[in-house]
Scaffold this motif. Structure first.
Motif, PDB file in Angstrom:
ATOM      1  N   VAL A  63       0.847  -1.185   0.000  1.00 38.53           N
ATOM      2  CA  VAL A  63       0.000   0.000   0.000  1.00 38.53           C
ATOM      3  C   VAL A  63       0.886   1.240   0.000  1.00 38.53           C
ATOM      4  CG1 VAL A  63      -1.726   1.313   1.298  1.00 38.53           C
ATOM      5  CG2 VAL A  63      -1.875  -1.169   1.198  1.00 38.53           C
ATOM      6  N   VAL A  64       0.530   2.211  -0.852  1.00 36.92           N
ATOM      7  CA  VAL A  64       1.225   3.494  -0.896  1.00 36.92           C
ATOM      8  C   VAL A  64       0.191   4.570  -0.610  1.00 36.92           C
ATOM      9  CG1 VAL A  64       2.511   5.100  -2.336  1.00 36.92           C
ATOM     10  CG2 VAL A  64       2.900   2.660  -2.574  1.00 36.92           C
ATOM     11  N   ILE A  65       0.488   5.422   0.369  1.00 36.48           N
ATOM     12  CA  ILE A  65      -0.423   6.509   0.736  1.00 36.48           C
ATOM     13  C   ILE A  65       0.106   7.805   0.150  1.00 36.48           C
ATOM     14  CG2 ILE A  65      -1.409   7.839   2.635  1.00 36.48           C
ATOM     15  CD1 ILE A  65      -1.348   5.343   4.319  1.00 36.48           C
ATOM     16  N   ASN A  66      -0.745   8.469  -0.629  1.00 35.78           N
ATOM     17  CA  ASN A  66      -0.431   9.778  -1.205  1.00 35.78           C
ATOM     18  C   ASN A  66      -1.312  10.804  -0.496  1.00 35.78           C
ATOM     19  OD1 ASN A  66       1.145   8.534  -3.327  1.00 35.78           O
ATOM     20  ND2 ASN A  66      -0.805   7.907  -4.196  1.00 35.78           N
ATOM     21  N   GLY A  67      -0.720  11.614   0.355  1.00 35.88           N
ATOM     22  CA  GLY A  67      -1.482  12.623   1.082  1.00 35.88           C
ATOM     23  C   GLY A  67      -1.193  14.014   0.546  1.00 35.88           C
ATOM     24  N   ASP A  68      -2.229  14.782   0.298  1.00 34.57           N
ATOM     25  CA  ASP A  68      -2.062  16.161  -0.145  1.00 34.57           C
ATOM     26  C   ASP A  68      -1.449  16.969   0.995  1.00 34.57           C
ATOM     27  OD1 ASP A  68      -2.769  19.015  -0.707  1.00 34.57           O
ATOM     28  OD2 ASP A  68      -3.658  18.100  -2.494  1.00 34.57           O
ATOM     29  N   ALA A  69      -0.541  17.878   0.661  1.00 32.19           N
ATOM     30  CA  ALA A  69       0.141  18.675   1.689  1.00 32.19           C
ATOM     31  C   ALA A  69      -0.821  19.599   2.416  1.00 32.19           C
ATOM     32  CB  ALA A  69       1.272  19.489   1.057  1.00 32.19           C
ATOM     33  N   ARG A  70      -1.943  19.936   1.792  1.00 24.59           N
ATOM     34  CA  ARG A  70      -2.892  20.873   2.410  1.00 24.59           C
ATOM     35  C   ARG A  70      -3.942  20.178   3.262  1.00 24.59           C
ATOM     36  NH1 ARG A  70      -4.130  23.086  -3.371  1.00 24.59           N
ATOM     37  NH2 ARG A  70      -4.227  20.847  -3.474  1.00 24.59           N
ATOM     38  N   THR A  71      -3.963  18.854   3.248  1.00 26.80           N
ATOM     39  CA  THR A  71      -4.969  18.143   4.033  1.00 26.80           C
ATOM     40  C   THR A  71      -4.574  18.116   5.508  1.00 26.80           C
ATOM     41  OG1 THR A  71      -6.275  16.120   4.140  1.00 26.80           O
ATOM     42  CG2 THR A  71      -3.957  15.851   3.801  1.00 26.80           C
ATOM     43  N   PRO A  72      -5.537  18.111   6.402  1.00 27.83           N
ATOM     44  CA  PRO A  72      -5.184  17.944   7.814  1.00 27.83           C
ATOM     45  C   PRO A  72      -4.534  16.571   8.029  1.00 27.83           C
ATOM     46  CG  PRO A  72      -7.474  18.608   7.569  1.00 27.83           C
ATOM     47  CD  PRO A  72      -6.958  18.323   6.212  1.00 27.83           C
ATOM     48  N   PHE A  73      -3.540  16.534   8.889  1.00 27.86           N
ATOM     49  CA  PHE A  73      -2.819  15.279   9.111  1.00 27.86           C
ATOM     50  C   PHE A  73      -3.739  14.203   9.660  1.00 27.86           C
ATOM     51  CE2 PHE A  73      -0.157  12.362  11.577  1.00 27.86           C
ATOM     52  CZ  PHE A  73       0.663  11.902  10.557  1.00 27.86           C
ATOM     53  N   GLN A  74      -4.802  14.583  10.295  1.00 30.03           N
ATOM     54  CA  GLN A  74      -5.732  13.603  10.859  1.00 30.03           C
ATOM     55  C   GLN A  74      -6.280  12.671   9.781  1.00 30.03           C
ATOM     56  OE1 GLN A  74      -6.423  12.939  14.085  1.00 30.03           O
ATOM     57  NE2 GLN A  74      -7.544  11.197  13.270  1.00 30.03           N
ATOM     58  N   ALA A  75      -6.498  13.206   8.569  1.00 33.25           N
ATOM     59  CA  ALA A  75      -7.024  12.368   7.487  1.00 33.25           C
ATOM     60  C   ALA A  75      -5.987  11.323   7.066  1.00 33.25           C
ATOM     61  CB  ALA A  75      -7.416  13.239   6.301  1.00 33.25           C
ATOM     62  N   VAL A  76      -4.713  11.724   7.010  1.00 35.20           N
ATOM     63  CA  VAL A  76      -3.647  10.771   6.668  1.00 35.20           C
ATOM     64  C   VAL A  76      -3.472   9.764   7.801  1.00 35.20           C
ATOM     65  CG1 VAL A  76      -1.200  10.534   6.090  1.00 35.20           C
ATOM     66  CG2 VAL A  76      -2.503  12.458   5.200  1.00 35.20           C
ATOM     67  N   ALA A  77      -3.551  10.228   9.040  1.00 35.90           N
ATOM     68  CA  ALA A  77      -3.431   9.337  10.192  1.00 35.90           C
ATOM     69  C   ALA A  77      -4.571   8.315  10.219  1.00 35.90           C
ATOM     70  CB  ALA A  77      -3.419  10.144  11.483  1.00 35.90           C
ATOM     71  N   ALA A  78      -5.750   8.722   9.797  1.00 34.71           N
ATOM     72  CA  ALA A  78      -6.881   7.787   9.727  1.00 34.71           C
ATOM     73  C   ALA A  78      -6.629   6.715   8.672  1.00 34.71           C
ATOM     74  CB  ALA A  78      -8.165   8.550   9.436  1.00 34.71           C
ATOM     75  N   ALA A  79      -6.045   7.098   7.545  1.00 31.80           N
ATOM     76  CA  ALA A  79      -5.711   6.114   6.507  1.00 31.80           C
ATOM     77  C   ALA A  79      -4.636   5.153   7.009  1.00 31.80           C
ATOM     78  CB  ALA A  79      -5.253   6.821   5.237  1.00 31.80           C
ATOM     79  N   LEU A  80      -3.652   5.666   7.735  1.00 27.99           N
ATOM     80  CA  LEU A  80      -2.625   4.810   8.333  1.00 27.99           C
ATOM     81  C   LEU A  80      -3.238   3.834   9.339  1.00 27.99           C
ATOM     82  CD1 LEU A  80       0.214   7.432   8.907  1.00 27.99           C
ATOM     83  CD2 LEU A  80       0.350   5.435   7.424  1.00 27.99           C
ATOM     84  N   ALA A  81      -4.179   4.324  10.141  1.00 26.98           N
ATOM     85  CA  ALA A  81      -4.835   3.467  11.129  1.00 26.98           C
ATOM     86  C   ALA A  81      -5.654   2.380  10.436  1.00 26.98           C
ATOM     87  CB  ALA A  81      -5.722   4.312  12.038  1.00 26.98           C
TER      88      ALA A  81
END
Length: 143
Positions: A100-118
């Protein structure tokens, strides 16, 4: 003071070290040849597979994209976090090497990326990567 140069008429060259090296090389090549002959003489029946591409093909990574507004996409299709977790868990159950590769937009709140990681952690994904872009250096500092 003048130096006296004398020539020794009995100039001898010691060949013992050179002969030792030659004998060692001969022994090495004799032993190496014996090993390769014995490996060639082993009769071996290799296992067969249905298709060569199936066994050797590397797994294509699944892409999770977190957009600037916090939406989560799995391979380009918008999904909820619950659907993301269940889809990845199913993939882990059917194939052992899910990437799995996660591509997170730099402008998104980190919580959204952390939720994908979780979600990946809950689905027991072991091969996980996050894409980043190197920032340009200006005067020795990152912008």
């Amino acid at each position: 003071m003048p130096l006296k140069v004398t020539q020794d008429e009995n100039l001898n060259l010691n060949l013992t070290p050179m002969i030792d090296v030659v004998f060692l090389l001969v022994i090495f090549f004799m032993v190496a040849t014996k090993f390769s002959e014995s490996e060639r003489n082993i009769e071996l029946e290799l296992p067969q597979v249905a298709a060569a591409g199936d066994a050797a093909a590397p797994a294509k990574p699944r892409n999770i994209t977190v957009t600037a507004d916090g939406a989560t996409l799995l391979d380009g299709v918008e999904v909820t976090l619950g659907k993301l977790t269940s889809t990845l868990a199913e993939a882990v159950r059917t194939t052992s090497d899910v990437q799995v590769v996660i591509n997170g937009d730099a402008r998104t709140p980190f919580q959204a990326v952390a939720a994908a990681l979780a979600a990946c952690r809950e689905a027991r994904v072991e091969d996980l990567g996050i894409t980043v872009e190197l920032a340009a250096k200006a005067g020795g500092r990152l912008r």
